[in-house]
Design an enzyme around this catalytic site. Structure first.
Site, PDB file in Angstrom:
ATOM      1  N   SER A 182     -38.935 -20.139  13.550  1.00 45.74           N
ATOM      2  CA  SER A 182     -39.210 -19.855  12.139  1.00 45.74           C
ATOM      3  C   SER A 182     -40.227 -20.791  11.512  1.00 45.74           C
ATOM      4  CB  SER A 182     -37.907 -19.859  11.339  1.00 45.74           C
ATOM      5  OG  SER A 182     -37.025 -20.861  11.780  1.00 45.74           O
ATOM      6  N   HIS A 210     -37.301 -13.255  13.236  1.00 46.71           N
ATOM      7  CA  HIS A 210     -38.699 -13.183  12.795  1.00 46.71           C
ATOM      8  C   HIS A 210     -39.517 -12.179  13.604  1.00 46.71           C
ATOM      9  CE1 HIS A 210     -38.602 -16.367   9.828  1.00 46.71           C
ATOM     10  NE2 HIS A 210     -37.803 -17.019  10.655  1.00 46.71           N
ATOM     11  N   LYS A 242     -35.813  -9.977   6.876  1.00 45.95           N
ATOM     12  CA  LYS A 242     -37.210 -10.394   6.929  1.00 45.95           C
ATOM     13  C   LYS A 242     -38.116  -9.161   6.959  1.00 45.95           C
ATOM     14  CE  LYS A 242     -35.766 -14.870   7.980  1.00 45.95           C
ATOM     15  NZ  LYS A 242     -34.849 -15.582   8.842  1.00 45.95           N
TER      16      LYS A 242
HETATM   17  C1  LIG Z   1     -33.661 -16.415   8.609  1.00 46.33           C
HETATM   18  C2  LIG Z   1     -33.092 -16.691   9.926  1.00 46.33           C
HETATM   19  C3  LIG Z   1     -31.724 -16.512  10.163  1.00 46.33           C
HETATM   20  C4  LIG Z   1     -30.761 -16.188   9.054  1.00 46.33           C
HETATM   21  O1  LIG Z   1     -30.890 -14.865   8.608  1.00 46.33           O
HETATM   22  P1  LIG Z   1     -30.416 -14.483   7.127  1.00 46.33           P
HETATM   23  O2  LIG Z   1     -30.287 -13.021   7.191  1.00 46.33           O
HETATM   24  O3  LIG Z   1     -31.488 -14.946   6.202  1.00 46.33           O
HETATM   25  O4  LIG Z   1     -29.116 -15.163   6.884  1.00 46.33           O
HETATM   26  C5  LIG Z   1     -31.273 -16.684  11.442  1.00 46.33           C
HETATM   27  N1  LIG Z   1     -32.100 -17.055  12.448  1.00 46.33           N
HETATM   28  C6  LIG Z   1     -33.408 -17.273  12.240  1.00 46.33           C
HETATM   29  C7  LIG Z   1     -34.283 -17.673  13.385  1.00 46.33           C
HETATM   30  C8  LIG Z   1     -33.947 -17.111  10.969  1.00 46.33           C
HETATM   31  O5  LIG Z   1     -35.222 -17.359  10.743  1.00 46.33           O
END
Ligand SMILES: *Cc1c(COP(=O)(O)O)cnc(C)c1O
Length: 393
Positions: A182, A210, A242
């Site tokens: 991320s 992502h 995302k």
């Molecule tokens: C954003 C993210 C999460 C968490 O997801 P949410 O739906 O925002 O709780 C988990 N793993 C990674 C790699 C992320 O970037």
């Protein structure tokens, strides 16, 4: 403010953090989806959102939510009591088809999905191998699991293999990696990790938060990008929060994995099921990934343009593909000053500092979405050149 000694101690800790240049701030942004938003009274181009396909503001998702609201706002109970609705089952079927797996499970958020997955699949005596730069939700999930834990250097499949060769217990072994990291935007060496998992009889869990919707020719994620066909040892995790423009997490994999989570994963068992509108939005977004492939193509062109512009100005971004384009600054205060100078020039980009990233690697994290256009990218590049001259001179 109260003089309570515990609160005084908490204020002292906050001050230490502020003095280290590491204070965080909640900044209100509106409207939610961008790409043009208002931040602290200034109209800005948003280059901070993970809404990579620009779906968060898509009218088809709003329509799906409105239609589902006719069934009510809440689901009323956890999935195993009375919270499992048709919308959940249909969505789980669609997720499995989308990822090419036997079965799938939908959860309220991605963070919770990692907690459920890692704590649900492992028990004392098992071993988890985790990449040094994995997401915070994986780090916390490993703490929640009572399995043993070994951290391997970032993207180092050979190091993971060496650990597995050395740790020869009878327990289950699980390698865990972000598919796309991320804060660095780089991808895990999936084929190599999968080969290691196969050789050592381990499971490989890939967090494609992502990558889902963006990576791979049809947006299936890093497995598609690398040409890896899901087999029994591959457990896929992803989010709807995302590129898919909504909220929620999912697991896709072998039926045995899903059955185990339904029996054992406490964050899944003891939390209320997602509301029907959340599931409906997620299902609609999955279809949009196929219906509007031009969003992915447009995003790819924009990402190439931003990277070329940065490189031409002598600043090499940390990643070489995908919509996460981080620029290393190093010092936390300078990263914040750059973000501030960009905001003054109408571009909102976050400075990412420790503990989110390792000490001395503070950075600007640019993210692009399909809602941007070429002129937006050029405006950001110009603002960056000016901001850099002002702050780094
Ligand atoms: C954003 C993210 C999460 C968490 O997801 P949410 O739906 O925002 O709780 C988990 N793993 C990674 C790699 C992320 O970037």
């Amino acid at each position: 403010m109260s003089g309570h000694p515990a609160l005084a101690e908490l204020r002292r800790r906050l001050l230490v953090q502020r003095e280290a240049g590491l204070e965080r701030k909640l900044t209100s942004i509106g409207p939610a989806c961008g790409p043009w938003v208002t931040v602290r009274g200034r109209r800005c181009l948003l280059m901070a959102s993970n809404d990579y396909l620009g779906l968060a503001g898509h009218p088809a998702l709003a329509l799906a939510a409105r239609e589902a609201l006719a069934q009510g706002c809440g689901s009323g109970a956890s999935r195993l009591i009375s919270g499992t609705l048709d919308g959940h089952r249909l969505l789980e079927r669609d997720i499995a088809a989308f990822k090419g797996t036997e079965a799938a499970l939908f959860l309220p958020t991605g963070f919770m999905t990692n907690l459920a997955l890692i704590s649900g699949l492992t028990a004392p005596g098992d071993l988890v191998l985790s990449d040094a730069l994995n997401h915070a939700s994986i780090v916390d999930a490993c703490r929640l699991s009572r399995a043993g834990l070994r951290i391997y250097p970032h993207r180092d499949a050979a190091a993971a293999a060496a650990i597995l060769a050395e740790e020869r217990g009878p327990g289950l072994r699980l390698i865990v990696s972000d598919g796309v990291f991320s804060m660095d935007g780089d991808a895990a060496p999936l084929p190599e990790l999968l080969a290691v998992a196969r050789e050592h009889g381990a499971l490989l869990l890939v967090d494609d938060a992502h990558a889902t919707g963006v990576w791979g020719a049809s947006g299936r994620g890093t497995a598609e990008h690398f040409g890896v066909t899901p087999g029994p040892e591959l457990v896929l995790m992803g989010t709807f929060s995302k590129a898919l423009g909504g909220l929620g997490g999912f697991v896709a994999g072998d039926r045995t994995i899903i059955d185990t989570l339904v029996q054992r994963a406490r964050p899944f068992l003891y939390s209320t099921a997602p509301p029907p509108a959340q599931a409906a939005v997620a299902a609609r977004a999955l279809r949009l990934v196929d219906e509007e492939p031009e969003r992915r193509e447009h995003l790819r062109r924009l990402c190439a343009r931003l990277r070329e512009g940065m490189t031409a100005a002598g600043r090499e971004p940390l990643s070489d593909s995908g919509p996460i384009v981080p620029l290393l600054v190093g010092d936390a205060r300078q990263a914040v000053a750059l973000a501030e100078a960009l905001w003054q020039r109408g571009v909102f980009v976050p400075a990412v500092r420790p503990p989110t990233v390792p000490e001395g690697t503070s950075r600007l994290r640019f993210t692009l979405t399909a809602a941007h256009n070429e002129a937006d990218v050029d405006a950001a590049l110009n603002a960056l050149n000016d901001a850099w001259r002002e702050v780094m001179a």
